[in-house]
Structures are given as C-alpha cells and as structure tokens.
Design an enzyme around this catalytic site. Structure first.
Site, PDB file in Angstrom:
ATOM      1  N   GLU A 123      -7.437  17.180 -29.653  1.00  0.00           N
ATOM      2  CA  GLU A 123      -6.806  16.435 -29.989  1.00  0.00           C
ATOM      3  C   GLU A 123      -5.746  16.243 -30.865  1.00  0.00           C
ATOM      4  OE1 GLU A 123      -6.548  11.646 -30.282  1.00  0.00           O
ATOM      5  OE2 GLU A 123      -7.980  12.046 -29.504  1.00  0.00           O
ATOM      6  N   ARG A 130      -3.975   9.422 -23.723  1.00  0.00           N
ATOM      7  CA  ARG A 130      -3.509   9.729 -25.295  1.00  0.00           C
ATOM      8  C   ARG A 130      -1.862  11.092 -24.822  1.00  0.00           C
ATOM      9  NH1 ARG A 130      -5.679   6.896 -25.732  1.00  0.00           N
ATOM     10  NH2 ARG A 130      -7.562   6.414 -27.404  1.00  0.00           N
ATOM     11  N   SER A 174      -9.311  11.935 -34.504  1.00  0.00           N
ATOM     12  CA  SER A 174     -10.086  12.327 -34.022  1.00  0.00           C
ATOM     13  C   SER A 174     -10.128  13.566 -33.926  1.00  0.00           C
ATOM     14  CB  SER A 174     -10.010  11.381 -33.196  1.00  0.00           C
ATOM     15  OG  SER A 174     -10.604  10.144 -33.035  1.00  0.00           O
TER      16      SER A 174
END
Length: 308
Positions: free
Chosen positions: A298, A179, A228
């Site tokens: 996130e 990520r 998310s």
C-alpha cells in the site's frame, strides 16, 4: 546520487512561472520515514494556474509525481529522477459551503478537513481523522478508515492533466474501488468538494476523539513510519497474516515491523530506504510461505536504488 540541474532550462521555457524550483532537493524531510535520496527537481506551484502552466510546458520524457504529507511514501536511496511536485499552502485551503458541503484543496490535511466539518455540524467526514495524509492522496487511493471512505462523501474532484488541462470528475467518474481510483495516474488532483449530513458538533468531535484514541493505542504514531504497509487481501486482514507468519518485531538494521501494529514498518533512526523495503519484502515472503497469500504494497515505493 546527483542529477543534472534542470532549473535553468525550465525557467527559460516558462518565464512566467511563479512557483519555486529546487534541483537535487532532499526528499527525506518530505516523508514520514525520513529517509531516501534526492529529487532531481522539486516544484511547489503558486496555485492551480501555475501548476497547469508548468505541466503544459514540461518535456514529456520527464517522469512526474506529486507528494502531499508523505505519509505513505518511500523514496529509494538513489533518488527520484524527473520532477516531484509538492502542493503546499496555496492548495491547503478549506471552506464550508451551503448544503453541508466542504471544499478542500488537495494539499489540505485530512484531519483538518474532518475538524472543519465537525465544527460546522457536518457529520460523515469524521473518518478522515484516521487517515494520516492529505486530500490529494485520499482521492487517489479512495482513502478510508473507521468505517468510512472517500467514495461515501465525495461530490466532485478537480485536477490538472499532464497536458496542463484543468479537469473535473464526479464521484461516479472517479471509478472508486478498494484503495484505488480509476483516474489516470498523470492527473494531479488540486481539490475536492465533499458533502456530509446534519450532525451535532459535540457528538462529531467526540467521535473524532475516539478515533484519535484508537489510533494512539493501536498504531505506532509519533514514530518514523508510514501508513499501513500492505493492503488487506479480500476477506483477510494484513496484520493478522503478518502476525501469524511470525513477523511482529522483525528487524533489518534500523528498520522494524512494529510490535504494536505489525502492518506498520518503523525507521528507528538510521534505516535506509533499502532496509525498509527489504524488510517489507521479507514480510511478504514469510506471509506467502505460511499462508499462500501474496500481500500487495500500500505504501508507494518510488525512485532508484542506491548506486552499486
């Protein structure tokens, strides 16, 4: 909060500018949470050259960020000082190229890139169907879902630096990790080239339909939510930690932890950005107390808190 209007000064600095400039622009319509304060200046460039010209002339002291579909963005209630850049239709083009390659602008929706590849018989890009954002965000975060990540299919990414220079990065130069990519934060991605493998269009579309059904049954789609909320800690799943901490369904005002998938936060209509962020911090605290794990956001939270 109302910010000083910068449009006249910037138009004077860059008389040849072709994109649109808007002062104190509403950001709530730009994010899936549908909340948050204004952006001091919103700029939608006409094309890559227009963006480069704008960045080259932009005062260095002005903060700068870019927004795509706003699926993982929370703008705080006091608003966003500086410049918010939105890459619209000029950056949303998608084209199939030889050797099972797909070229897409940074403003192209991930799902549309996945569908274009599928219809052309290019396998390997179906995972993009599960990412609710644009190619620019997928590049920046090494977006991934359902067994695939951007690093698996990227050939080259293109962008513009804060100084207005057009740059390109190979897959290796992106510095992908989970990520994350290592490209400097002030580089604004404008497009990417992907490469897949031969596949049967019907089979690829069936795979995409399965992803759609999986998302619909396990995630709170069609609600005011983000992607998310927290990254998965190494070897763990964020939703399991949140559930074990008793946070499923937890509320703060009109903000709620989804009962369907507890790594998603929902705005039931009137939640402020402070409500949503505060609820997220409540979740982080409870998870820390019950498991000792420090969840990492996130969702990108930006801007100023409300006055007072």
């Amino acid at each position: 909060m109302t910010f000083p209007d910068l449009t006249a000064d910037l138009r004077a600095r860059i008389p040849e500018l072709r994109g649109t400039l808007e002062a104190n622009a509403a950001t709530a319509p730009l994010s899936w949470f549908r909340t948050g304060g204004p952006a001091q200046l919103l700029f939608a460039p006409a094309d890559e050259a227009d963006l480069a010209r704008f960045l080259a002339a932009l005062p260095a002291e002005l903060p700068l960020m870019v927004v795509g579909l706003g699926s993982n963005l929370l703008v705080r209630d006091g608003g966003l000082p500086g410049v918010l850049i939105r890459l619209g239709k000029p950056f949303a083009e998608i084209a199939v190229e030889p050797n099972r390659r797909v070229r897409a602008g940074a403003g192209a929706a991930d799902v549309k890139v996945a569908r274009t590849a599928a219809e052309a018989g290019i396998a390997g890009l179906s995972f993009l169907r599960g990412i609710p954002g644009t190619i620019g965000g997928a590049l920046r975060m090494n977006g991934g879902a359902y067994g695939g990540e951007v690093k698996d299919v990227l050939v080259e990414a293109r962008g513009v630096t804060r100084a207005g220079d057009v740059v390109a990065y190979t897959n290796a130069e992106m510095g992908f990790t989970y990520r994350h990519c290592a490209v400097p934060d002030d580089v604004i991605f404008t497009g990417a080239l992907f490469e897949g493998r031969p596949g049967d269009p019907a089979e690829i579309l069936a795979e995409m339909n399965a992803i759609t059904e999986a998302r619909s049954s396990s995630q709170p789609v069609n609600t005011r939510t983000g992607g998310s909320t927290f990254k998965n800690p190494p070897g763990r799943k964020a939703w399991e930690l949140i559930d074990a901490a008793g946070c499923r369904g937890l509320r703060r005002g009109d903000a709620q932890v989804s009962e369907l998938h507890c790594n998603f936060l929902i705005n039931h209509g009137k939640a402020s950005a402070a409500d949503i962020e505060g609820l997220g911090e409540d979740v982080r605290r409870r998870v820390r107390e019950t498991s000792g794990v420090e969840l990492e956001w996130e969702i990108k939270r930006v801007g100023l808190a409300a006055e007072g």
